[in-house]
Scaffold this motif. Structure first.
Motif, mmCIF file in Angstrom:
data_model
loop_
_atom_site.group_PDB
_atom_site.id
_atom_site.type_symbol
_atom_site.label_atom_id
_atom_site.label_comp_id
_atom_site.label_asym_id
_atom_site.label_seq_id
_atom_site.Cartn_x
_atom_site.Cartn_y
_atom_site.Cartn_z
ATOM 1 N N ASP A 145 44.665 52.387 63.261
ATOM 2 C CA ASP A 145 43.534 52.485 64.190
ATOM 3 C C ASP A 145 42.943 53.893 64.159
ATOM 4 N N GLY A 146 43.811 54.908 64.049
ATOM 5 C CA GLY A 146 43.320 56.275 63.968
ATOM 6 C C GLY A 146 42.532 56.540 62.704
ATOM 7 N N GLY A 149 39.251 54.112 63.129
ATOM 8 C CA GLY A 149 38.411 54.377 64.294
ATOM 9 C C GLY A 149 38.208 55.842 64.580
ATOM 10 N N GLY A 150 39.040 56.681 63.995
ATOM 11 C CA GLY A 150 38.905 58.115 64.183
ATOM 12 C C GLY A 150 39.658 58.641 65.389
ATOM 13 N N VAL A 151 39.561 59.953 65.576
ATOM 14 C CA VAL A 151 40.213 60.643 66.688
ATOM 15 C C VAL A 151 39.157 61.441 67.439
ATOM 16 N N GLN A 152 39.058 61.217 68.740
ATOM 17 C CA GLN A 152 38.088 61.919 69.564
ATOM 18 C C GLN A 152 38.297 63.436 69.486
ATOM 19 N N LEU A 158 41.563 64.071 58.770
ATOM 20 C CA LEU A 158 42.650 63.580 59.625
ATOM 21 C C LEU A 158 43.997 63.949 59.002
ATOM 22 N N ALA A 166 47.397 62.018 68.125
ATOM 23 C CA ALA A 166 46.590 60.884 68.571
ATOM 24 C C ALA A 166 47.448 59.645 68.809
ATOM 25 N N ASN A 202 37.690 61.729 59.357
ATOM 26 C CA ASN A 202 37.589 61.276 60.743
ATOM 27 C C ASN A 202 36.231 60.618 61.008
ATOM 28 N N ALA A 204 35.059 59.670 63.711
ATOM 29 C CA ALA A 204 34.531 60.109 65.003
ATOM 30 C C ALA A 204 34.142 61.588 65.010
ATOM 31 N N TYR A 210 32.403 58.103 70.256
ATOM 32 C CA TYR A 210 32.556 57.127 69.178
ATOM 33 C C TYR A 210 33.481 55.991 69.617
ATOM 34 N N ALA A 213 37.688 55.202 68.863
ATOM 35 C CA ALA A 213 38.450 56.389 68.485
ATOM 36 C C ALA A 213 39.645 56.581 69.412
#
Length: 227
Positions: A145-146, A149-152, A158, A166, A202, A204, A210, A213
């Motif tokens: 998912d990270g 979807g990325g990390v805020q 990443l 995260a 990333n 996000a 986003y 994230a």
């Protein structure tokens, strides 16, 4: 889930960190030799990154760690599973500049006592025995998912440390949202090194709102929930 992970790591475009031709995915390998042979081939070919990732059953024997395969006899894991020390030996003989090990199995903490005396020392990220019992620890799922979807508020790349923080933040958020008497605390994700190795770009980055994230750190979740 392992197939989804492989897809995230090898996705075309800027997001994927690995080329699919340089990646070997073993789903349910029958024999330990299948795993070690694949790792040996990758270790001989790698010059930059050599990543060993295992998600499955972990067994302890004689103070060591073994990884289960289809033919593993749980009563005799030493002779029928993949020994972590064999993995460490193969990786130590590689010319790869950035070796890394990611483990999603019971007794993963044993890995912190291995890979000693090798240069460069592999980066290590590992999920310990789940405190989400009786549910499975969602380590690999959350990491995927990270990646997707990325990390805020995270960096553009990443790296393992960013993903580690995260994942633990996502675990902390789960505790707030799910009332389950079996969840006594977030599972601890081990990390050693990891700043020099990124698993993707990333999605996000630069986008504060986003969708999808992961939060960047457990402290951020605690602050949001206590507000």
């Amino acid at each position: 889930m392992t197939a989804r992970l492989a897809q995230a790591l090898t996705s075309p475009g800027p997001g994927g960190a690995f080329h699919w031709k340089n990646t070997t995915l073993l789903l349910g390998p029958e024999r330990p030799a299948s795993v070690l042979d694949a790792l040996r081939h990758a270790a001989e070919a790698a010059s930059d990154v050599l990543l060993f990732w295992y998600a499955g059953l972990g067994f302890t024997h004689d103070g060591g760690l073994a990884f289960g395969v289809t033919d593993t006899d749980q009563q005799h894991p030493a002779d029928t599973s993949v020994d972590l020390d064999a993995v460490a030996e193969i990786m130590s003989n590689s010319q790869a500049a950035r070796p890394a090990v990611i483990l999603d199995c019971d007794y993963a903490a044993i890995a912190t006592t291995r890979f000693t005396g090798t240069a460069p020392a592999p980066s290590l990220m590992a999920a310990e025995t789940s405190s989400f019992w009786p549910m499975a620890d969602p380590f690999t799922e959350t990491l995927v998912d990270g990646l997707t979807g990325g990390v805020q508020e995270g960096p553009e790349a990443l790296d393992l440390v960013t993903l580690h923080n995260a994942i633990e933040a996502a675990y902390t958020r789960t505790r707030y949202y799910v009332e389950n008497e079996y969840i006594g605390g977030p599972s601890h994700v081990l990390i050693r090194g990891g700043r020099e190795l990124a698993l993707g770009i990333n999605p996000a980055f630069g986008l504060p709102n986003y969708s999808g994230a992961l939060p960047p750190h457990p402290d951020v979740v605690d602050a949001q929930e206590s507000w």
